[in-house]
Design a protein around this motif. Structure first.
Motif, mmCIF file in Angstrom:
data_model
loop_
_atom_site.group_PDB
_atom_site.id
_atom_site.type_symbol
_atom_site.label_atom_id
_atom_site.label_comp_id
_atom_site.label_asym_id
_atom_site.label_seq_id
_atom_site.Cartn_x
_atom_site.Cartn_y
_atom_site.Cartn_z
ATOM 1 N N UNK A 55 -0.699 11.039 -3.003
ATOM 2 C CA UNK A 55 -0.426 9.929 -2.094
ATOM 3 C C UNK A 55 -1.688 9.446 -1.394
ATOM 4 N N UNK A 56 -2.467 10.372 -0.872
ATOM 5 C CA UNK A 56 -3.652 9.965 -0.103
ATOM 6 C C UNK A 56 -4.692 9.307 -0.993
ATOM 7 N N UNK A 57 -4.784 9.712 -2.271
ATOM 8 C CA UNK A 57 -5.684 9.028 -3.196
ATOM 9 C C UNK A 57 -5.217 7.593 -3.402
ATOM 10 N N UNK A 58 -3.897 7.416 -3.504
ATOM 11 C CA UNK A 58 -3.340 6.089 -3.686
ATOM 12 C C UNK A 58 -3.573 5.184 -2.502
ATOM 13 N N UNK A 59 -3.581 5.729 -1.295
ATOM 14 C CA UNK A 59 -3.841 4.915 -0.107
ATOM 15 C C UNK A 59 -5.248 4.347 -0.158
ATOM 16 N N UNK A 97 0.830 -1.208 0.000
ATOM 17 C CA UNK A 97 0.000 0.000 0.000
ATOM 18 C C UNK A 97 0.863 1.256 0.000
ATOM 19 N N UNK A 98 1.976 1.214 0.728
ATOM 20 C CA UNK A 98 2.875 2.363 0.775
ATOM 21 C C UNK A 98 3.452 2.640 -0.610
ATOM 22 N N UNK A 99 3.933 1.583 -1.269
ATOM 23 C CA UNK A 99 4.493 1.771 -2.609
ATOM 24 C C UNK A 99 3.414 2.191 -3.600
ATOM 25 N N UNK A 100 2.267 1.563 -3.506
ATOM 26 C CA UNK A 100 1.176 1.880 -4.429
ATOM 27 C C UNK A 100 0.686 3.306 -4.261
ATOM 28 N N UNK A 101 0.697 3.792 -3.029
ATOM 29 C CA UNK A 101 0.250 5.164 -2.777
ATOM 30 C C UNK A 101 1.172 6.185 -3.416
ATOM 31 N N UNK A 102 2.447 5.862 -3.511
ATOM 32 C CA UNK A 102 3.415 6.815 -4.059
ATOM 33 C C UNK A 102 3.622 6.664 -5.570
ATOM 34 N N UNK A 147 -7.083 3.854 -2.835
ATOM 35 C CA UNK A 147 -7.150 2.874 -3.919
ATOM 36 C C UNK A 147 -6.494 1.555 -3.520
ATOM 37 N N UNK A 148 -5.354 1.638 -2.821
ATOM 38 C CA UNK A 148 -4.624 0.433 -2.437
ATOM 39 C C UNK A 148 -5.401 -0.398 -1.431
ATOM 40 N N UNK A 149 -6.219 0.249 -0.616
ATOM 41 C CA UNK A 149 -6.980 -0.455 0.405
ATOM 42 C C UNK A 149 -8.382 -0.852 -0.055
ATOM 43 N N UNK A 150 -8.738 -0.434 -1.270
ATOM 44 C CA UNK A 150 -10.085 -0.680 -1.787
ATOM 45 C C UNK A 150 -10.332 -2.114 -2.195
#
Length: 199
Positions: free
Chosen positions: A190-194, A99-104, A196-199
């Motif tokens: 970044x926050x949009x990616x978080x 999730x960290x990598x995906x967010x960035x 999405x990664x947790x969706x």
């Protein structure tokens, strides 16, 4: 005058690490969320690289020892299920690493991971250092990370720098480094990616 202009350019370039976290989890929540990886102790440096210019936008350090954490100096990664204190993210399971990598990673940035297998003593020293460092001012992410690495036995020769790419290039020359590049093609921050990664 030239030095002042150079520092302004550095700060302008490091917009990815320009947010100081207001979140401070309790010690109880941190202890309850601790995650221990079953693999060998490791240090992993993350560098967020601009896909268009090749410049660096942010630097972070993941430490996997008696527990796994991410030192995200002046970073913008936040999730209610990831306790944070002094710019350290706790409870970093494999899902949260992704999730960290995906967010960035997005259309404008990719994430370079540089992983080093270390001794338990090296990992514990790094863990102690990131936990005692405290919050980092905006645009000082690479400076803080390189300073911490310098204090870990075996990494004393790492040069201090404000530039993510310079640190990344230094680490690429070290023996034993395993490098990975992670790409995504979505938009947002970044926050949009978080989300999405947790969706």
């Amino acid at each position: 005058m030239m030095r002042a202009l150079m520092m302004l350019a550095v700060f302008a370039a490091l917009t990815g690490c320009a947010i100081t976290s207001p979140f401070e989890a309790s010690q109880e929540k941190i202890a309850a969320s601790a995650y221990v990886d079953e693999g060998p102790p490791k240090l992993t440096v993350f560098t967020m690289v601009n896909n268009r210019s090749g410049s660096g936008g942010h630097t972070a350090l993941m430490v996997s020892g008696s527990q796994r954490v991410i030192f995200d100096p002046a970073g913008s990664f936040y999730h209610a299920d990831v306790p944070e204190r002094g710019d350290v993210l706790y409870g970093i399971s494999p899902g949260w690493v992704q999730a960290y990598k995906s967010a960035h990673a997005r259309s404008t940035y990719h994430v370079v991971s540089q992983e080093f297998v270390v001794t338990p003593e090296q990992a514990e020293r790094a863990l102690q250092l990131v936990r005692s460092n405290g919050g980092v001012p905006g645009a000082f992410c690479t400076s803080a990370t390189s300073s911490i690495l310098q204090q870990v036995p075996g990494f004393e020769d790492v040069d201090s720098t404000f530039f993510p790419i310079r640190l990344m290039e230094q680490l690429e020359q070290r023996s034993g480094v395993v490098t990975d590049r992670y790409y995504e093609n979505d938009e947002g921050e970044v926050r949009d990616g978080i989300v999405a990664a947790q969706g």
